[in-house]
Design a protein around this motif. Sequence first.
Motif, PDB file in Angstrom:
ATOM      1  N   ASN A   1     -73.362 -22.036  -3.693  1.00 53.30           N
ATOM      2  CA  ASN A   1     -71.982 -21.605  -3.893  1.00 53.30           C
ATOM      3  C   ASN A   1     -71.545 -20.605  -2.834  1.00 53.30           C
TER       4      ASN A   1
ATOM      5  N   GLN B   1     -68.283 -21.354  -0.727  1.00 52.71           N
ATOM      6  CA  GLN B   1     -67.241 -20.336  -0.617  1.00 52.71           C
ATOM      7  C   GLN B   1     -66.867 -20.084   0.837  1.00 52.71           C
TER       8      GLN B   1
ATOM      9  N   GLN C   1     -64.510 -25.564  -3.827  1.00 52.81           N
ATOM     10  CA  GLN C   1     -64.544 -24.636  -4.949  1.00 52.81           C
ATOM     11  C   GLN C   1     -63.136 -24.464  -5.502  1.00 52.81           C
TER      12      GLN C   1
ATOM     13  N   SER D   1     -71.264 -19.647  -9.271  1.00 56.43           N
ATOM     14  CA  SER D   1     -70.452 -18.845  -8.365  1.00 56.43           C
ATOM     15  C   SER D   1     -71.352 -17.949  -7.536  1.00 56.43           C
TER      16      SER D   1
ATOM     17  N   VAL E   1     -65.609 -20.661  -8.054  1.00 57.78           N
ATOM     18  CA  VAL E   1     -66.640 -21.468  -8.708  1.00 57.78           C
ATOM     19  C   VAL E   1     -66.621 -22.880  -8.139  1.00 57.78           C
TER      20      VAL E   1
END
Length: 913
Positions: free
Chosen positions: A133, A137, A717, A763, A785
Motif C-alpha cells: 500500500n 500510495q 487506491q 493502508s 486504502v
Amino acid sequence: MDLPSIAFEKFRLDNGLTVIVHEDRKAPLVAVSVWYRVGSADEPPGRSGFAHLFEHLMFSGSEHHRDGYFAPFERVGATDVNGTTSFDRTNYFQTVPASALDLALWMESDRMGHLLGAIGQHELDTQRGVVQNEKRQHENRPYGRVWEALLEHAFPQNHPYRHTTIGSMDDLKAASLDDVRQWFGEYYGAANVTIALAGDISPALAREKMQAYFGDVAAGPALRHPAPWIAPRTASTRSVQIDAVPQRRLLRQWNVPGLAHADAPLLELAAFVLGGSVASRLYRRLVHRERLVDEVSVGLSAYALAGLFVASANLREGVETAQVEAAISEEWERFLAEGPDEDELLRAKTVLRLGFVRAIEKIGGRGGKAAVLAEGEIYHGDPAAYRVDLERCASATPATVLAAARRWLARGDHTLLVTPEREASVADAPPLPPASAPDPVPAMDAAYATRASGIDRRLGAPQVQHFPQVVFPEVRRARLRNGIEVVLAERAAIALTQVRLQLDAGIAADRGRGAGTAKLAFSMLGEGTRQRDSLAIALQRQRLGAQWRAETGLDASHVGVDALNSGLSGALELLAEIVREPAFRQADLERLRAQCLARIRRERADPAALGFRVLPRLLYGADHAYGIPFSGLGSEAAIASISPDALAAFHRDFVRPDRAAIFVVGDTNMETVLPLLDAAFGDWAAPDSPAPMVSRGEVPPQGPPRLFLVDRPGAQQSQIFAARTTSPTMAPDHLSTQLANAVFGGAFTSRLNMNLREDKHWSYGAHSTLVEALGPRPLLISAPVQTDRTAEAIGEILGELRAIGGDRPPTDAEIAKVKAQRTRALPGSYETGGAVLSALANNRLYGRGDDYVASLARAVEAQTTEQVAAAAKHLFATGAYTWLVVGDLSKVEAPVRALGFGELHILDPDVAA
C-alpha cells in the motif's frame, strides 16, 4: 571561511560493530542512529523491494519484546522515530530523553541479535501488505512512476540500481520466510553496522553501554559489497511515460560518480548554478525570460556506487516540448563552454553551507549530526568525511567545476517526457541498456569475536524511572520605536539567526476578495520591490547566506529570513524592503499566476491534495472565511482575476505594523538585534485607515452524515476523508480534545492506524488531525486504502468512531499513554530554533503566556479520564461528519452505496475544486 565541525570519538567492539559518539549537552536528549550496510542494491534477482520490506519487519517486534516497536518509544516521548531504506543502506533512528537511552539501546540490540523468533508468516504478511500500500500510495500521485522509469533507462540490466528500492508487486508477493531468515543472517550481523550516538552522553559512558547491550551480538559473515559502478553512457536515448498527470514534465538525466568521488561536490555546485534556485541559469531563462515552463530544477542524487544528475521542467500549456529541449540544450552547452562565473560559484557555496549548518542543528533524525557521522563512516570509512566534501566545495574554482561538468555532463544522457493521458500518442520505447560487467568487488575482512552480556533479556526492556523537563529558552521582549513588539529567545547551537514577521492575516482574510489573494500576495512579496526585481532579490539573499520564507496559514502569515550571522544585518535590510515596498508588477504577477494555476492542477491530480481542496467548502460553505482550499490557492477563475491593484489593496489593509510582531531565535541577543530591527522597521508607519476585521463565524450544525464521491479512473487506491468542525484552538477543552484525538488517530499506535495499517494492512497509514484555528477548526480523518477495500475501510472507520464516542471510550491506559507521549516528548519537540520560533508565534496568535511550553506538561497531566471521554463523545459523534472518497468509481461506487449512508453525491472535481 570557517568550516562547521562535529567533534566525535570512534571505537569498534570486538564483534566488529562500529560506534561513533558526539557529545552535545544543549538538551537532555540522545540521538541513536543505527546504519546497516545493506540496501536494495544487495537484493538478488526476483526479490526487488526486499531490503525495504525487511526494514518494516524490524518494527514488528523481537524475541524479548513481542509487541510492536513504536509503543515503548511513544511512552518515553521519543521524537524522530523511524527507519529508511536506500540503495546502499538501511537505517533506524530515534531521539530519546537521555534517561531513556538504555531503553533505546536495549530495543535496537534485541532486534539486531534476537529477531527471527518473533517473525512468522503473520508478521510477514502484515508488513508485506503495508509496503504494497505504500507503493500504491506513491504511484497514485502525479509523477509517482518517474523514478522507476529513470532508473530503468539509466543503468545496465544487471546494475544494482536498476530497480527502485520499493521493488515490484510480484517480487513483494514472492518474498518468503526463508528469504527473511537468509537476509537477517547475511546482512544484520554486528560487523555490518555503524551506530552513531549524539547528544547528552560522554564517550566513556557510551563505550560501557554499547558493550553491555551489543557486545554479544554475532558479527555475521564476511560480506562483499558492490563496488562503485557509474556505468557512464556515450549515447543519448529517449522515452515517453503516459500517466495521469496535469502537465508535461521533461527530464534529462546523466550518470555521474557516487558520493565518495572527488567530483561529487563539484557537480553539486554545478547543479545549483544550472537550476538549483530561482536565480539559476535555467530558471532565469525558462521561467523568467521566455516563460516556457512553470518550474525547473537541477539536482544531484549521489549514492555509493553512482549518482544521477537530473534536470526537470514542468512545461506550460501550449508550449512545444522541442522548444524547451532546445533552450535547455543551449544553456547546457554554454555552461560546458564557459563554466560558472565567480559570483555564481560564491553564491552556490554560501547557500550549500547554509543548508549544512541548518541540518546539523539537530542531533538526530534523517539528516542531523548523528546521521552525518554515520553516513561518513558507512560510505567513506571516516565519520569526518563531511569535512572533506565541505573543503572540496570551499576550494572549488570555476575551472574545477567546469572540468568536472565536462567529464560527466557532456554526453550520454536520457530524456524522459511524462505526458498526460489526454495528450498521449503512440511512441516507440527505446531499447533498454544491456547488461555489462561491474568493477571487481573487494572482500570484507571478518575476524571478530563476541563477549558475553550480563543483561538478562527475559526481564524485558529497561524501565525508565525519571524524565527530564523541557528547557525552553528565556523569552525577552522589547518594542521598536513604532510599537512593533519584538520577542526573542537565544539559541546558540549554530551560527544562525531566524527572524519571522508575523502578520494577522491568513487565508481567512480572503473573505470578500478573490479566493487565493492572501497566498498570492505574500508569495509576491519576494518577487520585486521598488528598487529590485525578483532576480536581484534572489542574488542578494544568496550572497548574504539568507533563506527567505513566506507562509500563509488559516489565520496568520509569516515572512522572514534564516540567515548566517555574518549576513544578518543585510538580510534584515532586505527583509524590510521586501515587506514594506513590494512592487506588484504585472509581469511578476503573470509569472506567479501561471505557477499558481499549475499548482492547482497538480492538487486536483493528487487524491490527497484534492481532498484538502474540496473539503473546506463542504464543511464551511462558500461564504465562510475558512471555506477555501487549505493550501490557500483559490479556484482557477479567482486566481485568473486577481490584479496588481487587488494585491496592493490587500497589502495596504493587512501588511502593516499595527498588525505585526517580530520573533527572533538564534545565536544573538536583544542588544545586538534590536538596533538592526529598529533600523529596518522602526520608521514603518501604519496607514490612516483602520485594519479590516476578519469574521470567523460559527458553522451551523450538520444534519445527517453526507458522503461525496470524486471519480479518479484507474486509481490504485481510494483516498478516504471524514471531516467535521469543532471548537477553536483556544477553547477551554482544547487539551482534552487533543488527547482524545491522539487516542483515536493522532499517533502511530492510535486505534485507527493500528486497525487499518497493522491489523488489516489495507493502508500505509491512517490518521486524524486537528487543524489549529482561531475559529471553528476542522478535524480531518484521512486514510488512503487499496481500492478493493474502500467500502470495508469506511465501515472500519465508522466502527472506530462509534466505539470511541460510545461504548468503548478512551481507557485509563490509553489516556496515560498519550499523556506520557505528549509530556515526555517536550524536550525533543523544542530541540531546534525553528520549533521555538513557531511556539513563540503561536503563543501570540492564541493568546498564551510565555510559560505555556514550560507549564504544558502539568496542564496535560491534569486532564481527567472523564474530561477526555467527554471530548471524545463530542468530537467523534458519527452524525457530524462529511465523508469524501476520491477513487475509481467504477470499482467503489456500488459497494460504498451499499453502506447505506443515505444521500450520496458525485462531485465533478473541476467544479468542486
